[in-house]
Design a protein around this motif. Structure first.
Motif, PDB file in Angstrom:
ATOM      1  N   LYS A  59     -38.934  17.497  -2.380  1.00 32.06           N
ATOM      2  CA  LYS A  59     -38.278  16.991  -3.368  1.00 32.06           C
ATOM      3  C   LYS A  59     -39.422  16.190  -4.206  1.00 32.06           C
ATOM      4  O   LYS A  59     -40.253  15.351  -3.681  1.00 32.06           O
ATOM      5  N   PRO A  60     -39.415  16.109  -5.367  1.00 33.34           N
ATOM      6  CA  PRO A  60     -40.321  15.124  -6.266  1.00 33.34           C
ATOM      7  C   PRO A  60     -39.907  13.602  -6.008  1.00 33.34           C
ATOM      8  O   PRO A  60     -38.718  13.293  -5.597  1.00 33.34           O
ATOM      9  N   GLU A  61     -40.861  12.906  -6.066  1.00 31.92           N
ATOM     10  CA  GLU A  61     -40.738  11.373  -5.840  1.00 31.92           C
ATOM     11  C   GLU A  61     -39.504  10.809  -6.676  1.00 31.92           C
ATOM     12  O   GLU A  61     -38.962  10.138  -6.225  1.00 31.92           O
ATOM     13  N   TRP A  62     -39.653  11.080  -8.023  1.00 33.84           N
ATOM     14  CA  TRP A  62     -38.606  10.587  -9.015  1.00 33.84           C
ATOM     15  C   TRP A  62     -37.294  11.013  -8.445  1.00 33.84           C
ATOM     16  O   TRP A  62     -36.297  10.230  -8.721  1.00 33.84           O
ATOM     17  N   LEU A  63     -36.987  12.356  -8.059  1.00 35.20           N
ATOM     18  CA  LEU A  63     -35.620  12.523  -7.395  1.00 35.20           C
ATOM     19  C   LEU A  63     -35.316  11.841  -6.201  1.00 35.20           C
ATOM     20  O   LEU A  63     -34.218  11.503  -6.332  1.00 35.20           O
ATOM     21  N   ILE A  64     -36.228  11.726  -5.476  1.00 35.40           N
ATOM     22  CA  ILE A  64     -35.856  10.919  -4.211  1.00 35.40           C
ATOM     23  C   ILE A  64     -35.669   9.489  -4.477  1.00 35.40           C
ATOM     24  O   ILE A  64     -34.587   8.692  -4.104  1.00 35.40           O
ATOM     25  N   LEU A  65     -36.225   8.731  -5.384  1.00 37.64           N
ATOM     26  CA  LEU A  65     -35.810   7.399  -6.057  1.00 37.64           C
ATOM     27  C   LEU A  65     -34.428   7.537  -6.636  1.00 37.64           C
ATOM     28  O   LEU A  65     -33.649   6.540  -6.665  1.00 37.64           O
ATOM     29  N   LYS A  66     -34.178   8.352  -7.626  1.00 37.86           N
ATOM     30  CA  LYS A  66     -32.979   8.467  -8.402  1.00 37.86           C
ATOM     31  C   LYS A  66     -31.833   8.731  -7.390  1.00 37.86           C
ATOM     32  O   LYS A  66     -30.772   8.065  -7.559  1.00 37.86           O
ATOM     33  N   GLU A  67     -32.061   9.575  -6.357  1.00 48.22           N
ATOM     34  CA  GLU A  67     -30.773   9.839  -5.309  1.00 48.22           C
ATOM     35  C   GLU A  67     -30.658   8.421  -4.311  1.00 48.22           C
ATOM     36  O   GLU A  67     -29.366   8.025  -4.039  1.00 48.22           O
ATOM     37  N   ARG A  68     -31.681   7.746  -4.271  1.00 50.59           N
ATOM     38  CA  ARG A  68     -31.602   6.443  -3.595  1.00 50.59           C
ATOM     39  C   ARG A  68     -30.638   5.443  -4.362  1.00 50.59           C
ATOM     40  O   ARG A  68     -30.108   4.609  -3.843  1.00 50.59           O
ATOM     41  N   GLU A  69     -31.095   5.586  -5.455  1.00 50.18           N
ATOM     42  CA  GLU A  69     -30.335   4.538  -6.615  1.00 50.18           C
ATOM     43  C   GLU A  69     -29.138   4.883  -6.776  1.00 50.18           C
ATOM     44  O   GLU A  69     -28.000   4.176  -6.699  1.00 50.18           O
ATOM     45  N   GLU A  79     -22.565  -0.176  -2.928  1.00 51.05           N
ATOM     46  CA  GLU A  79     -22.469  -1.518  -3.627  1.00 51.05           C
ATOM     47  C   GLU A  79     -20.802  -1.368  -4.108  1.00 51.05           C
ATOM     48  O   GLU A  79     -20.036  -2.475  -3.898  1.00 51.05           O
ATOM     49  N   LYS A  80     -20.429  -0.480  -4.694  1.00 54.70           N
ATOM     50  CA  LYS A  80     -18.823  -0.105  -5.077  1.00 54.70           C
ATOM     51  C   LYS A  80     -18.159  -0.245  -3.925  1.00 54.70           C
ATOM     52  O   LYS A  80     -17.159  -0.619  -3.978  1.00 54.70           O
ATOM     53  N   SER A 100     -23.399  -6.988  -3.629  1.00 56.34           N
ATOM     54  CA  SER A 100     -24.571  -6.272  -3.856  1.00 56.34           C
ATOM     55  C   SER A 100     -25.212  -5.923  -2.817  1.00 56.34           C
ATOM     56  O   SER A 100     -25.104  -6.383  -1.889  1.00 56.34           O
ATOM     57  N   VAL A 101     -25.888  -4.838  -2.871  1.00 54.26           N
ATOM     58  CA  VAL A 101     -26.897  -4.142  -1.738  1.00 54.26           C
ATOM     59  C   VAL A 101     -28.448  -4.386  -2.190  1.00 54.26           C
ATOM     60  O   VAL A 101     -28.868  -3.963  -3.191  1.00 54.26           O
ATOM     61  N   GLY A 102     -29.031  -5.012  -1.131  1.00 55.10           N
ATOM     62  CA  GLY A 102     -30.577  -5.071  -1.767  1.00 55.10           C
ATOM     63  C   GLY A 102     -31.339  -3.884  -1.544  1.00 55.10           C
ATOM     64  O   GLY A 102     -30.708  -2.968  -0.861  1.00 55.10           O
ATOM     65  N   LEU A 103     -32.524  -3.880  -1.674  1.00 57.65           N
ATOM     66  CA  LEU A 103     -33.347  -2.838  -1.788  1.00 57.65           C
ATOM     67  C   LEU A 103     -34.053  -2.837  -0.252  1.00 57.65           C
ATOM     68  O   LEU A 103     -34.812  -1.658  -0.243  1.00 57.65           O
ATOM     69  N   TRP A 104     -33.771  -3.588   0.348  1.00 55.13           N
ATOM     70  CA  TRP A 104     -34.327  -3.364   1.794  1.00 55.13           C
ATOM     71  C   TRP A 104     -34.217  -2.530   2.724  1.00 55.13           C
ATOM     72  O   TRP A 104     -34.673  -2.138   3.788  1.00 55.13           O
ATOM     73  N   GLY A 105     -32.740  -2.011   2.334  1.00 55.49           N
ATOM     74  CA  GLY A 105     -32.271  -1.084   3.473  1.00 55.49           C
ATOM     75  C   GLY A 105     -31.088  -1.360   4.199  1.00 55.49           C
ATOM     76  O   GLY A 105     -30.086  -0.770   4.471  1.00 55.49           O
TER      77      GLY A 105
END
Length: 91
Positions: free
Chosen positions: A13-23, A30-31, A36-41
């Protein structure tokens, strides 16, 4: 877009797609949690901290009655002294 893959089973997978799926996963989480859920995992206290390891190990052994009597004899009536004597003899 019209790339031909040499091997159809090898796809990264391209990097942009991985980041989009993570978001997207983060927003769904979060919902679900209502906060809120932090970016640390992770949110567990102490997550990622290495454990303090002690080098005092307790070892159990299975011995027959003959071996038990031999170890007791080597340790002058004490099993742990007999095991220590056996170890010292062969080291």
């Amino acid at each position: 877009m019209n790339e031909v893959l040499e091997d159809q089973f090898v796809y990264e997978k391209p990097e942009w797609l991985i980041l989009k799926e993570r978001e997207i996963r983060r927003e769904k989480r979060e919902k679900k949690l209502g906060r809120s859920v932090g970016l640390w995992g992770g949110s567990r206290v102490g997550a990622g901290r290495p454990k303090v390891r002690l080098f005092d190990y307790m070892v159990g052994i299975n011995v027959s009655s003959l071996q038990y009597k031999m170890l007791m004899e080597m340790g002058n009536g004490d099993l742990s002294n007999g095991i220590d004597a056996l170890i010292k003899e062969y080291i």
